[in-house]
Design a protein around this motif. Sequence first.
Motif, PDB file in Angstrom:
ATOM      1  N   LYS A 122       0.813  -1.208   0.000  1.00  0.00           N
ATOM      2  CA  LYS A 122       0.000   0.000   0.000  1.00  0.00           C
ATOM      3  C   LYS A 122       0.854   1.269   0.000  1.00  0.00           C
ATOM      4  O   LYS A 122       0.348   2.358  -0.161  1.00  0.00           O
ATOM      5  N   LEU A 123       2.146   1.105   0.282  1.00  0.00           N
ATOM      6  CA  LEU A 123       3.028   2.264   0.269  1.00  0.00           C
ATOM      7  C   LEU A 123       4.099   2.042  -0.788  1.00  0.00           C
ATOM      8  O   LEU A 123       4.785   1.026  -0.780  1.00  0.00           O
ATOM      9  N   SER A 124       4.220   2.983  -1.679  1.00  0.00           N
ATOM     10  CA  SER A 124       5.202   2.845  -2.743  1.00  0.00           C
ATOM     11  C   SER A 124       6.569   3.295  -2.228  1.00  0.00           C
ATOM     12  O   SER A 124       6.696   4.332  -1.586  1.00  0.00           O
ATOM     13  N   LEU A 125       7.590   2.485  -2.519  1.00  0.00           N
ATOM     14  CA  LEU A 125       8.927   2.813  -2.010  1.00  0.00           C
ATOM     15  C   LEU A 125       9.515   4.032  -2.704  1.00  0.00           C
ATOM     16  O   LEU A 125      10.240   4.805  -2.120  1.00  0.00           O
ATOM     17  N   LEU A 126       9.187   4.182  -3.980  1.00  0.00           N
ATOM     18  CA  LEU A 126       9.758   5.289  -4.741  1.00  0.00           C
ATOM     19  C   LEU A 126       8.714   6.372  -4.987  1.00  0.00           C
ATOM     20  O   LEU A 126       7.528   6.087  -5.110  1.00  0.00           O
ATOM     21  N   PRO A 127       9.153   7.632  -5.063  1.00  0.00           N
ATOM     22  CA  PRO A 127       8.188   8.708  -5.322  1.00  0.00           C
ATOM     23  C   PRO A 127       7.656   8.669  -6.756  1.00  0.00           C
ATOM     24  O   PRO A 127       8.314   8.148  -7.649  1.00  0.00           O
ATOM     25  N   HIS A 128       6.438   9.174  -6.940  1.00  0.00           N
ATOM     26  CA  HIS A 128       5.872   9.320  -8.284  1.00  0.00           C
ATOM     27  C   HIS A 128       6.170  10.746  -8.730  1.00  0.00           C
ATOM     28  O   HIS A 128       5.522  11.680  -8.295  1.00  0.00           O
ATOM     29  N   SER A 129       7.153  10.860  -9.588  1.00  0.00           N
ATOM     30  CA  SER A 129       7.595  12.194  -9.993  1.00  0.00           C
ATOM     31  C   SER A 129       6.924  12.572 -11.312  1.00  0.00           C
ATOM     32  O   SER A 129       6.717  11.728 -12.165  1.00  0.00           O
ATOM     33  N   ILE A 130       6.570  13.838 -11.481  1.00  0.00           N
ATOM     34  CA  ILE A 130       5.941  14.244 -12.743  1.00  0.00           C
ATOM     35  C   ILE A 130       6.875  15.142 -13.556  1.00  0.00           C
ATOM     36  O   ILE A 130       7.849  15.686 -13.046  1.00  0.00           O
ATOM     37  N   GLU A 131       6.545  15.284 -14.842  1.00  0.00           N
ATOM     38  CA  GLU A 131       7.354  16.107 -15.740  1.00  0.00           C
ATOM     39  C   GLU A 131       7.220  17.597 -15.399  1.00  0.00           C
ATOM     40  O   GLU A 131       8.143  18.375 -15.537  1.00  0.00           O
ATOM     41  N   GLY A 132       5.997  17.961 -15.018  1.00  0.00           N
ATOM     42  CA  GLY A 132       5.713  19.384 -14.841  1.00  0.00           C
ATOM     43  C   GLY A 132       6.157  19.973 -13.512  1.00  0.00           C
ATOM     44  O   GLY A 132       5.542  20.919 -13.020  1.00  0.00           O
ATOM     45  N   LYS A 133       7.224  19.428 -12.944  1.00  0.00           N
ATOM     46  CA  LYS A 133       7.661  19.924 -11.629  1.00  0.00           C
ATOM     47  C   LYS A 133       7.964  21.428 -11.608  1.00  0.00           C
ATOM     48  O   LYS A 133       7.634  22.101 -10.627  1.00  0.00           O
ATOM     49  N   PRO A 134       8.564  21.969 -12.687  1.00  0.00           N
ATOM     50  CA  PRO A 134       8.806  23.430 -12.660  1.00  0.00           C
ATOM     51  C   PRO A 134       7.520  24.237 -12.459  1.00  0.00           C
ATOM     52  O   PRO A 134       7.517  25.233 -11.732  1.00  0.00           O
ATOM     53  N   GLU A 135       6.411  23.780 -13.073  1.00  0.00           N
ATOM     54  CA  GLU A 135       5.133  24.491 -12.885  1.00  0.00           C
ATOM     55  C   GLU A 135       4.669  24.392 -11.431  1.00  0.00           C
ATOM     56  O   GLU A 135       4.134  25.342 -10.872  1.00  0.00           O
ATOM     57  N   ILE A 136       4.878  23.209 -10.852  1.00  0.00           N
ATOM     58  CA  ILE A 136       4.460  23.006  -9.460  1.00  0.00           C
ATOM     59  C   ILE A 136       5.280  23.904  -8.523  1.00  0.00           C
ATOM     60  O   ILE A 136       4.760  24.546  -7.618  1.00  0.00           O
ATOM     61  N   ARG A 137       6.583  23.985  -8.812  1.00  0.00           N
ATOM     62  CA  ARG A 137       7.451  24.842  -7.991  1.00  0.00           C
ATOM     63  C   ARG A 137       6.989  26.289  -8.073  1.00  0.00           C
ATOM     64  O   ARG A 137       6.986  27.018  -7.085  1.00  0.00           O
ATOM     65  N   GLU A 138       6.606  26.698  -9.277  1.00  0.00           N
ATOM     66  CA  GLU A 138       6.133  28.067  -9.486  1.00  0.00           C
ATOM     67  C   GLU A 138       4.886  28.340  -8.626  1.00  0.00           C
ATOM     68  O   GLU A 138       4.765  29.396  -8.002  1.00  0.00           O
ATOM     69  N   ILE A 139       3.987  27.354  -8.601  1.00  0.00           N
ATOM     70  CA  ILE A 139       2.772  27.495  -7.781  1.00  0.00           C
ATOM     71  C   ILE A 139       3.151  27.675  -6.308  1.00  0.00           C
ATOM     72  O   ILE A 139       2.660  28.574  -5.631  1.00  0.00           O
ATOM     73  N   PHE A 140       4.084  26.835  -5.852  1.00  0.00           N
ATOM     74  CA  PHE A 140       4.474  26.919  -4.441  1.00  0.00           C
ATOM     75  C   PHE A 140       5.321  28.158  -4.149  1.00  0.00           C
ATOM     76  O   PHE A 140       5.376  28.623  -3.016  1.00  0.00           O
ATOM     77  N   ALA A 141       5.986  28.679  -5.186  1.00  0.00           N
ATOM     78  CA  ALA A 141       6.810  29.869  -4.972  1.00  0.00           C
ATOM     79  C   ALA A 141       5.950  31.107  -4.781  1.00  0.00           C
ATOM     80  O   ALA A 141       6.453  32.179  -4.474  1.00  0.00           O
ATOM     81  N   GLY A 142       4.641  30.972  -4.999  1.00  0.00           N
ATOM     82  CA  GLY A 142       3.775  32.098  -4.677  1.00  0.00           C
ATOM     83  C   GLY A 142       3.188  32.797  -5.881  1.00  0.00           C
ATOM     84  O   GLY A 142       2.840  33.978  -5.819  1.00  0.00           O
ATOM     85  N   LYS A 143       3.054  32.062  -6.998  1.00  0.00           N
ATOM     86  CA  LYS A 143       2.392  32.644  -8.156  1.00  0.00           C
ATOM     87  C   LYS A 143       0.974  33.073  -7.762  1.00  0.00           C
ATOM     88  O   LYS A 143       0.208  32.276  -7.220  1.00  0.00           O
ATOM     89  N   GLY A 144       0.635  34.310  -8.008  1.00  0.00           N
ATOM     90  CA  GLY A 144      -0.688  34.816  -7.643  1.00  0.00           C
ATOM     91  C   GLY A 144      -0.681  35.507  -6.296  1.00  0.00           C
ATOM     92  O   GLY A 144      -1.469  36.387  -6.017  1.00  0.00           O
ATOM     93  N   LYS A 145       0.275  35.078  -5.454  1.00  0.00           N
ATOM     94  CA  LYS A 145       0.354  35.633  -4.100  1.00  0.00           C
ATOM     95  C   LYS A 145       0.752  37.105  -4.110  1.00  0.00           C
ATOM     96  O   LYS A 145       0.604  37.799  -3.115  1.00  0.00           O
ATOM     97  N   GLU A 146       1.302  37.530  -5.254  1.00  0.00           N
ATOM     98  CA  GLU A 146       1.746  38.930  -5.323  1.00  0.00           C
ATOM     99  C   GLU A 146       0.588  39.883  -5.031  1.00  0.00           C
ATOM    100  O   GLU A 146       0.799  41.019  -4.656  1.00  0.00           O
ATOM    101  N   TYR A 147      -0.646  39.381  -5.181  1.00  0.00           N
ATOM    102  CA  TYR A 147      -1.802  40.226  -4.885  1.00  0.00           C
ATOM    103  C   TYR A 147      -2.247  40.110  -3.430  1.00  0.00           C
ATOM    104  O   TYR A 147      -3.261  40.674  -3.050  1.00  0.00           O
ATOM    105  N   GLU A 148      -1.508  39.360  -2.643  1.00  0.00           N
ATOM    106  CA  GLU A 148      -1.784  39.273  -1.204  1.00  0.00           C
ATOM    107  C   GLU A 148      -3.234  38.917  -0.916  1.00  0.00           C
ATOM    108  O   GLU A 148      -3.889  39.524  -0.093  1.00  0.00           O
ATOM    109  N   ARG A 149      -3.725  37.941  -1.610  1.00  0.00           N
ATOM    110  CA  ARG A 149      -5.135  37.637  -1.392  1.00  0.00           C
ATOM    111  C   ARG A 149      -5.326  36.357  -0.597  1.00  0.00           C
ATOM    112  O   ARG A 149      -4.378  35.692  -0.296  1.00  0.00           O
TER     113      ARG A 149
END
Lengths: 187, 300
Positions: free
Chosen positions: A160-187
């Motif tokens: 039920k637990l996978s030993l290895l992570p499931h990594s995706i191609e779009g990681k740069p987009e995910i990093r951008e989301i976590f880096a605060g894309k949209g947050k510049e509007y402080e909402r």
Amino acid sequence: MQNSPISPAKGSRKLLKKLSSRDIDVQTCYQCNRCSAGCPVADYFDLQPMEIVRLASYGMEDQLLASSTIWLCASCDTCATRCPNDIDITALMDVLRELALRKDIPPAVPQVPAFHASFLESVRRWGRTYEIGMIGAYKLRSGDYAGDMKLGISMLAKGKLSLLPHSIEGKPEIREIFAGKGKEYER
Amino acid sequence: MKMTYYPGCSLQGTARDYNDTILEVCQTIGVELNEIEDWNCCGASSAHMTNHEVAMRLSIRNLLLAAKSSDNVLIPCSACYQRLKAADKALREDPEYWDVTDYNPDFKLVHISTFLAEPEILELIADKVIQPVGKMKVACYYGCLSLRPPHITDAPNHEMPTTLENIVTAIGADPVSWSHKTECCSGSLTMTRPDIAGKLVGEIVEAARRGGATAMVTDCPMCQANVESRQELPPGASMVVYYATELIAAALTGSYPEKQQKVHLVPAHALQAHMERSAHNVGTASGSTTETTSQKEESA
């Protein structure tokens, strides 16, 4: 009432504006208590859901952000669903948790934000949840090393637990989301 | 029929067997599932509980990937369903707010039980049943997030849903009336406050037993893992929680494999026992579809 620490005059107008920007209209509460009555976790709260709504309508930010309720809320949406005045209490809890984290308020139940941080760290890194990494990170953050050891071993044995992570191609987009894309509007 | 498919993280981990049975059932009834390429985690509870902006944008990325096709999107996980529905609604209302120039896809986001309980899909399933699951008394358990809040989920009967009951009836099980089918099991607190999860799960299992059920059936991967793992009962007294598709797959193949039983955290032989009894009662262990259909009519 003059000496009461709970008074609309002492409330945070910023909090009220924030709630209104998320369409959470706490002023319509007429204290029917259906939110608290249906809440499955209410026994464990220091403030009942209806008290949270009332304190929010006064803008009592300090009491709200220090409460255990905001962390023990399971986000099951029973309160918001049953509110006759359509107050989105689940979203209210979301806003309060987010504010508490942004303001670095010591959480009343620290292991809960530790879990959320570990979960999201795993999503930020891989794009998908990596359960074993997430559990390890949670144990380090919370100091709960021994908890659920037997369950974890059993789940591992059952595949039920996978030993290895499931990594995706779009990681740069995910990093951008976590880096605060949209947050510049402080909402 | 073609559908876009968003499995979600659980179905690659703790609920891998849920995914397997969904694929098996869909293939048998002729539904082609096309998994969204490079989908990401929807953020589940943790994102929306602590960071609105991240929660929305994680789901929006998936929606934009899904929008490359106009096929409806099948979502088996309750949490994923609720998060993607919330983002879909917000995005349709005001794409610009979320830095998207245009968003108005033809597809609908469909939760698995809503889909499987459509009359024409139930008919497809009933037609392919090789061995009904034999009047097994089950408590259909929905949990929270595929139903609430209804303005997001569009669930028509959010307090008293019947999709799972309709599904299990179509394969010969006997759903019981019980009190806790939409109660929260506190899955989001299961790691941090196992004491709370244990109490809530205990109440749910007790209610299922009071209703006369020998097993529970769910469509939520968090509920399944939480209810099986947090029962503080001796193994003999524990209640197994099957995925609805696990039951369907068993009815469609005529057997409930040992391998599948072993994935459960509590003893899961109830289904196999009922299927054997039901096969014995109708006097055949490997009847063809037409035989079983006529036998069902006889016994009805």
